[in-house]
Design a protein around this motif. Structure first.
Motif, short mmCIF file in Angstrom:
data_model
loop_
_atom_site.label_atom_id
_atom_site.label_comp_id
_atom_site.label_asym_id
_atom_site.label_seq_id
_atom_site.Cartn_x
_atom_site.Cartn_y
_atom_site.Cartn_z
N TYR A 206 37.45 38.80 35.84
CA TYR A 206 36.82 40.22 35.91
C TYR A 206 38.07 40.78 36.72
O TYR A 206 38.10 42.05 36.73
CB TYR A 206 35.29 39.94 36.86
N LYS A 207 38.33 40.18 38.00
CA LYS A 207 39.26 40.87 38.94
C LYS A 207 40.55 41.30 38.30
O LYS A 207 41.17 42.41 38.51
CB LYS A 207 39.48 39.94 39.87
N TYR A 208 41.03 40.48 37.09
CA TYR A 208 42.30 40.85 36.60
C TYR A 208 42.20 41.92 35.44
O TYR A 208 42.86 43.04 35.41
CB TYR A 208 42.87 39.73 35.95
N GLU A 209 40.79 41.86 34.95
CA GLU A 209 40.52 42.92 34.04
C GLU A 209 40.35 44.36 34.66
O GLU A 209 40.79 45.40 34.19
CB GLU A 209 39.19 42.59 33.01
N GLU A 210 39.73 44.19 35.84
CA GLU A 210 39.39 45.56 36.57
C GLU A 210 40.70 45.83 37.08
O GLU A 210 41.04 47.44 36.92
CB GLU A 210 38.54 45.31 37.59
N ALA A 211 41.69 45.32 37.53
CA ALA A 211 42.79 45.80 38.07
C ALA A 211 43.83 46.51 36.97
O ALA A 211 44.31 47.62 37.31
CB ALA A 211 43.64 44.56 38.79
N ALA A 212 43.55 45.86 35.93
CA ALA A 212 44.23 46.50 34.78
C ALA A 212 43.71 47.85 34.19
O ALA A 212 44.46 48.84 33.93
CB ALA A 212 44.12 45.61 33.58
N ARG A 213 42.40 48.04 34.51
CA ARG A 213 41.71 49.30 34.22
C ARG A 213 42.07 50.39 35.16
O ARG A 213 42.20 51.54 34.68
CB ARG A 213 40.16 49.07 34.00
N GLN A 214 42.39 49.71 36.11
CA GLN A 214 42.82 50.90 37.29
C GLN A 214 44.21 51.11 37.15
O GLN A 214 44.55 52.08 37.79
CB GLN A 214 42.51 50.07 38.64
N GLY A 215 44.92 50.62 36.20
CA GLY A 215 46.45 50.69 36.14
C GLY A 215 47.65 49.92 37.05
O GLY A 215 48.72 50.06 37.08
N ALA A 216 46.82 48.94 37.29
CA ALA A 216 47.82 48.01 38.36
C ALA A 216 48.83 47.49 37.59
O ALA A 216 48.55 46.95 36.51
CB ALA A 216 46.92 47.14 39.21
N ALA A 217 50.05 47.23 38.20
CA ALA A 217 51.15 46.59 37.56
C ALA A 217 51.00 45.06 37.78
O ALA A 217 51.40 44.13 36.99
CB ALA A 217 52.48 47.19 37.88
N GLY A 218 50.55 44.68 38.79
CA GLY A 218 50.20 43.43 39.53
C GLY A 218 49.09 43.03 40.11
O GLY A 218 48.48 44.00 40.80
N ALA A 219 48.31 42.04 39.81
CA ALA A 219 47.07 41.58 40.39
C ALA A 219 47.07 40.13 41.12
O ALA A 219 47.42 39.16 40.33
CB ALA A 219 46.06 41.60 39.57
N LEU A 220 47.20 40.08 42.25
CA LEU A 220 46.98 38.79 43.14
C LEU A 220 45.58 38.31 43.59
O LEU A 220 45.30 39.48 44.52
CB LEU A 220 48.35 38.80 44.09
N ILE A 221 45.04 37.25 43.40
CA ILE A 221 44.02 36.92 44.29
C ILE A 221 44.27 35.91 45.15
O ILE A 221 45.06 34.83 45.00
CB ILE A 221 43.12 36.27 42.96
N ILE A 222 43.60 35.96 46.41
CA ILE A 222 43.80 34.99 47.58
C ILE A 222 42.92 33.89 47.24
O ILE A 222 41.80 33.71 47.08
CB ILE A 222 43.51 35.57 48.98
N HIS A 223 43.51 32.75 47.04
CA HIS A 223 42.73 31.44 46.79
C HIS A 223 42.35 30.90 48.01
O HIS A 223 42.95 30.74 49.24
CB HIS A 223 43.85 30.14 46.08
N GLU A 224 40.95 30.52 48.20
CA GLU A 224 40.34 29.68 49.07
C GLU A 224 39.23 28.78 48.37
O GLU A 224 38.61 29.25 47.40
CB GLU A 224 39.39 30.66 49.83
N THR A 225 39.58 27.83 48.82
CA THR A 225 38.76 26.49 47.85
C THR A 225 37.30 26.74 47.86
O THR A 225 36.74 26.57 46.95
CB THR A 225 38.88 25.24 48.58
N GLY A 226 36.74 27.10 48.84
CA GLY A 226 35.29 27.32 48.86
C GLY A 226 34.81 28.30 47.91
O GLY A 226 34.05 28.20 47.02
N PRO A 227 35.29 29.35 48.24
CA PRO A 227 34.51 30.54 47.21
C PRO A 227 35.15 30.48 45.81
O PRO A 227 34.63 31.07 45.00
CB PRO A 227 35.21 31.95 47.96
N ALA A 228 36.39 29.74 45.73
CA ALA A 228 36.91 29.82 44.28
C ALA A 228 36.18 28.50 43.57
O ALA A 228 35.79 28.76 42.45
CB ALA A 228 38.45 29.39 44.55
#
Length: 563
Positions: A206-228
């Motif tokens: 979802y986060k990548y899809e929303e970033a694209a809808r907003q027009g972002a050229a790059g989308a980076l997610i912070i990895h954390e083992t627990g929440p991921a």
């Protein structure tokens, strides 16, 4: 007490009424002859299930990779049985059960490290060890150059939760950085999003899809083992090859770069702002949060090779006698990971539990329905492909359904069935999301079992199997499996077996058919799933999503289309 399998007499009574009526039937109305314990051979519901499972998981099917010879074998196996049982085909003009859909295989062969410039530029992040990056754009090369970086909290736009991390923000051409999961998990506040249980907005997809809808050229997610829900090794340790549906625009509406950065990389990034990662999290959880420029620009490039492939869903149906467009859907994915020619010891990923078991279950239920009088509403059986590549077959079906999904009553998805024996419980993934829980409950009660939520809702498993694509269209879906409370060996033993499977066999060649599997538990579940579908198909009920659920509004929008 051992779980009960309903006899043919009791089943006829139950399927003639809806869930509310069946709950009124007490066990005292059944004779002792009707209440038999689970068949020790594992054949109480459909004795052919074992054979279907053994065949689909065999080496002959070569791991069932999309667009492979092995996939052709499983597709033929399914459609031949559909035809034998008299199911109507998906494509009536061609008399074909196949629903072909096009794939693109994207193979990044060169990915640069991620470099930075600007006032607060961090050190270069190395590919795989400190960051992962790829592109879903179908092009030979993308080059993200000096893209301004912006911290957007959780990267969520969720009107039903009154949450918008992009409010008033223009990220056209920029690179957004965000946390994985959602604010509910971060705070454990049951009143915020869905508390510990991940919502749709917490999924990285979802986060990548929303970033694209907003027009972002790059989308980076912070990895954390627990929440991921998994470690960095899952992100960076596998093959970088990706599949997607072939689209006319070649995915040029996606961000140029999608990716992850490690916790340590994020710490270094925020340190340049005079902040810690926890400082950033506190800002992101504030209802008054405003996106924050990071005063750095990111650069990274990806070179791709790609090829276009064709693969298939297999769809058949039993036509309803009164309301043929209204329908109940059974779904399971028939694909797996194929073969690995580098492995000399065991190159075939047989995918016995994942998901020859679900496909065999789909066949067993279809066969049972074919032996009975047709219900008032139609029953659709969809064996979908390319699930392991990103839920692609179900996504295609959701956009090109047999019948309008506005007229889908509800659905049951089967992915990794229980092979450990009879259980006292049935685990519902996404418990409480919809009324489908209530509709299946009477049939679980009849087996002297109980419903229980998935013990790890924070991992977001509800959004990681094929039913999710139908849920996004508003169709209430039940995704339930096995259980964790073995009738004689208890919870601890079952948890040990499941942990062993994950560690030793999940997505590995060791996921093979075992003739010693105790399939009585699968028979329990198949019986309940069959009864649920038949009950809904002979009712005028329309199950709903729970109030406030992210798919509730879409379901309500379809009400006018059903009239």
């Amino acid at each position: 007490m051992k779980p009960l399998i309903i006899s043919a007499v009791a089943l006829a009574v139950l399927t003639a009424c809806g869930p509310q009526q069946s709950e009124q039937k007490t066990t005292t109305e059944q004779t002792s002859a009707e209440k038999q314990p689970a068949d020790l051979t594992g054949s109480a519901f459909n004795p052919n299930f074992r054979d279907y499972l053994k065949t689909i998981a065999s080496d002959e099917f070569e791991g069932r990779e999309p667009a492979s010879a092995g996939e052709e074998k499983v597709v033929s196996f399914i459609e031949n049985h559909f035809r034998e049982w008299g199911l109507k085909p998906f494509d009536k003009e061609k008399d074909s059960y196949r629903q072909p859909f096009p794939l693109v295989k994207i193979m990044p062969y060169k990915v640069s490290d991620m470099s930075f410039s600007g006032e607060n530029a961090p050190e270069t992040m190395n590919y795989r060890t400190e960051m992962m990056a790829w592109t879903m754009q179908v092009t030979e090369e993308v080059d993200l150059s000096d893209s301004e970086m912006v911290f957007v909290g959780y990267g969520i736009v969720a009107p039903e939760y009154d949450w918008n991390d992009y409010e008033g923000l223009d990220v056209e051409g920029k690179t957004v950085v965000m946390f994985v999961n959602d604010p509910g998990y971060a705070t454990q506040d049951p009143e915020l999003f869905n508390g510990n249980a991940m919502t749709y907005y917490g999924r990285w997809t979802y986060k990548y899809e929303e970033a694209a809808r907003q027009g972002a050229a790059g989308a980076l997610i912070i990895h954390e083992t627990g929440p991921a829900g998994y470690g960095w090794g899952v992100v960076a340790g596998g093959s970088p090859v990706r599949f997607d549906l072939k689209r006319e625009n070649n995915n040029m509406d996606r961000a140029k770069i999608e990716g992850w950065i490690t916790t340590e990389s994020a710490e270094a990034l925020f340190a340049k702002q005079g902040m810690t990662l926890e400082d950033a999290r506190k800002k992101a959880l504030d209802k008054e949060f405003e996106a924050m420029p990071l005063n750095a620009q990111a650069s990274v490039s990806v070179k791709n090779k790609f090829e276009f492939l064709d693969t298939n869903n297999v769809v058949g149906y039993i036509e309803g006698t009164k309301y043929p467009e209204e329908h109940v859907i059974y779904m399971a994915h028939h694909d797996h990971l194929g073969t690995d020619p580098v492995r000399e010891d065991d190159p075939i990923y047989n995918g016995a539990q994942d998901n020859a078991s679900g496909t065999a279950g789909l066949l067993a239920i279809a066969e049972k329905f074919a032996q009975q009088p047709a219900p008032e509403r139609s029953i659709v059986f969809a064996a979908v492909g390319a699930e392991e590549s990103g839920l692609l077959g179900s996504a295609w079906y959701a956009d090109h359904p047999l019948f309008p999904l506005a007229k889908a009553v509800g659905g049951i998805n089967m992915d990794v069935m229980n092979v450990y024996g009879p259980m006292k419980d049935l685990v519902v993934v996404g418990y409480g999301n919809s009324e489908m829980d209530e509709y299946v409950k009477p049939f679980i009660d009849e087996q002297d079992r109980y419903l229980t939520p998935n013990p790890t809702p924070e991992a977001g498993f509800f959004y990681r199997s094929d039913h999710f694509n139908l849920a996004k269209k508003g169709v209430p879906m039940l995704y339930a499996k096995g259980g964790n409370d073995h009738i004689t060996k208890g919870k601890e033993w079952t948890e040990e077996q499941r942990a062993k499977y994950v560690a030793e066999a999940y997505h590995k060649p060791a996921d093979e058919f075992d003739p010693d599997w105790d399939l009585r538990g699968t028979q329990q579940d198949l019986s309940a799933f069959y009864q649920l579908g038949r009950s809904l198909a002979n009712s005028r009920d329309w199950p709903q999503w729970a109030e406030g659920n992210e798919f509730e509004a879409t379901r309500k929008e379809t009400e006018e289309q059903r009239k």
